[in-house]
Scaffold this active site. Structure first.
Site, PDB file in Angstrom:
ATOM      1  N   THR A 159       8.172  35.605 -17.904  1.00 19.46           N
ATOM      2  CA  THR A 159       7.989  36.751 -17.021  1.00 19.46           C
ATOM      3  C   THR A 159       8.443  38.043 -17.689  1.00 19.46           C
ATOM      4  OG1 THR A 159       8.503  37.598 -14.790  1.00 19.46           O
ATOM      5  CG2 THR A 159      10.298  36.586 -16.020  1.00 19.46           C
TER       6      THR A 159
ATOM      7  N   THR B 172       6.524  35.794 -11.942  1.00 18.13           N
ATOM      8  CA  THR B 172       6.622  34.749 -12.958  1.00 18.13           C
ATOM      9  C   THR B 172       5.376  33.876 -13.031  1.00 18.13           C
ATOM     10  OG1 THR B 172       8.958  34.637 -12.406  1.00 18.13           O
ATOM     11  CG2 THR B 172       8.060  32.805 -13.658  1.00 18.13           C
TER      12      THR B 172
ATOM     13  N   THR C 218       9.374  30.739  -8.303  1.00 21.08           N
ATOM     14  CA  THR C 218       8.800  32.069  -8.377  1.00 21.08           C
ATOM     15  C   THR C 218       9.312  32.864  -7.185  1.00 21.08           C
ATOM     16  OG1 THR C 218       6.720  33.327  -8.540  1.00 21.08           O
ATOM     17  CG2 THR C 218       6.731  31.429  -7.087  1.00 21.08           C
ATOM     18  N   GLY C 219       9.306  34.171  -7.301  1.00 24.35           N
ATOM     19  CA  GLY C 219       9.804  34.999  -6.217  1.00 24.35           C
ATOM     20  C   GLY C 219      11.050  35.759  -6.623  1.00 24.35           C
TER      21      GLY C 219
ATOM     22  N   SER D 149       2.805  41.342 -14.654  1.00 27.26           N
ATOM     23  CA  SER D 149       4.133  40.786 -14.406  1.00 27.26           C
ATOM     24  C   SER D 149       4.582  39.778 -15.457  1.00 27.26           C
ATOM     25  CB  SER D 149       4.159  40.110 -13.030  1.00 27.26           C
ATOM     26  OG  SER D 149       3.212  39.068 -12.975  1.00 27.26           O
TER      27      SER D 149
ATOM     28  N   ARG E 106      18.729  43.766 -16.458  1.00 23.56           N
ATOM     29  CA  ARG E 106      18.648  42.729 -15.427  1.00 23.56           C
ATOM     30  C   ARG E 106      17.903  41.509 -15.942  1.00 23.56           C
ATOM     31  NH1 ARG E 106      14.267  39.909 -12.451  1.00 23.56           N
ATOM     32  NH2 ARG E 106      15.135  39.298 -10.436  1.00 23.56           N
TER      33      ARG E 106
END
Length: 326
Positions: free
Chosen positions: A202, A184, A235-236, A82, A212
């Site tokens: 990230t 991230t 994060t998320g 990631s 995106r």
């Protein structure tokens, strides 16, 4: 807690001053007080990031150098799915990267939607230091990186390519962030001089639409540093963080007297309120530090952890408190 990473490979990065690093997770309520210097990084890959950053901090180096060096570790790790090299691609099979960095004097730099560059965090730092801009994106960011001596590299590993080809069979996009789908890496540090800095990098949501960009390169969303108060990173699900200027909100709560943990919880509550009709599988977490060396983290759901390193307890993992159990 289950982990998708083998932390033992990071042991070689730890110096004697880290004491004996432990992979055990701790979870405890209330204020968390660290000893300056201090570094905190999101997710399991934060353990290796902290080890690299601590080598700088323990020798009197700057927090800015520490966070950059720290997040470069997962950026270059082909097994980290990631972040950077080895990151899962977008739906067109392209690995596109986002990163930002910020110091205690409100100076910042960012790159977004950049391809073929191993260390976007270092490019972001050069945007901060060598240009009058705060962000450069896409082909412009890549050209800037090449002009600064970075080399163009294929970041799509065979494993990530095979996973993408398997995903294409159904092409279902499910942006779910949980303990087996980390995203991230964000890192915050305070050095011996009391200067705070942060970095965030990230490869973004797997199989996202081409083009995106999430919260990670956006100052005030994925990262914010106020040298007088403290710093926070997120994060998320990036879209939820962007809609609420999440990291800036955390810092403002600290400005109003809240501890880092309390400020993170308040930002999480705000996101839950503004997304009350979109809560299915929504996960967002924050970490934060303040000028006093306090630190904390909080997330919507369980499964979010972060690494902390200081002189007292060395490098360790801690679980964030949360609102909802999966």
């Amino acid at each position: 807690m289950r982990s998708r990473r083998d932390f033992l490979k990071f042991s070689a990065l730890s110096s004697a001053a880290l004491l004996t690093p432990t992979l055990q997770s701790f979870s405890f309520a209330g204020k968390r007080k660290g000893n300056k210097p201090l570094m905190i990084s999101t997710w399991n890959h934060g353990f290796g990031a902290n080890a690299a950053g601590w080598e700088i901090l323990e020798n009197g180096g700057s927090s800015l150098d520490a966070v950059e060096a720290g997040v470069r570790v997962p950026e270059a790790d082909p097994n980290e799915r990631s972040v950077g090299y080895g990151g899962l691609p977008d739906r067109d099979g392209k690995v596109t990267l986002d990163a930002c960095i910020m110091n205690h004097e409100y100076e910042c730099g960012a790159v977004a939607f950049i391809e073929d560059i191993m260390h976007p965090i270092s490019v972001a730092r050069l945007v901060m230091e060598k240009t009058p801009h705060a962000m450069i994106v896409g082909e412009g960011a890549k050209q800037f990186a090449l002009d600064q001596g970075f080399k163009s590299e294929n970041l799509l590993t065979e494993k990530s390519k095979k996973d993408w080809e398997e995903w294409l069979k159904k092409s279902e996009y499910k942006p779910v962030i949980n303990i087996e789908n980390h995203d991230t890496i964000g890192a915050l540090a305070i050095d011996a001089k009391g200067h705070i800095a942060g970095a965030c990098t990230t490869s973004g949501a797997a199989y996202k639409m081409h083009g995106r960009v999430g919260d990670s390169p956006l100052i005030g969303a994925g990262l914010f540093v106020d040298g007088e108060i403290g710093a926070a990173c997120a994060t998320g699900l990036g879209e939820a963080v962007i809609r609420t200027a999440g990291s800036a909100m955390v810092v403002e709560h600290m400005r109003n007297g809240k501890s880092p943990a309390e400020a993170c919880e308040m930002a999480v509550q705000r996101i839950m309120h503004t997304h009350k009709n979109k809560m299915e599988n929504l996960q967002v977490g924050f970490i934060a530090i303040n000028k006093d060396g306090e630190y904390g983290g909080f997330s919507i759901r369980n499964g979010f952890n972060f690494a902390v390193v200081d002189t007292a307890k060395g490098n360790r993992m801690e679980d964030a408190e949360f609102k909802i159990k999966w």
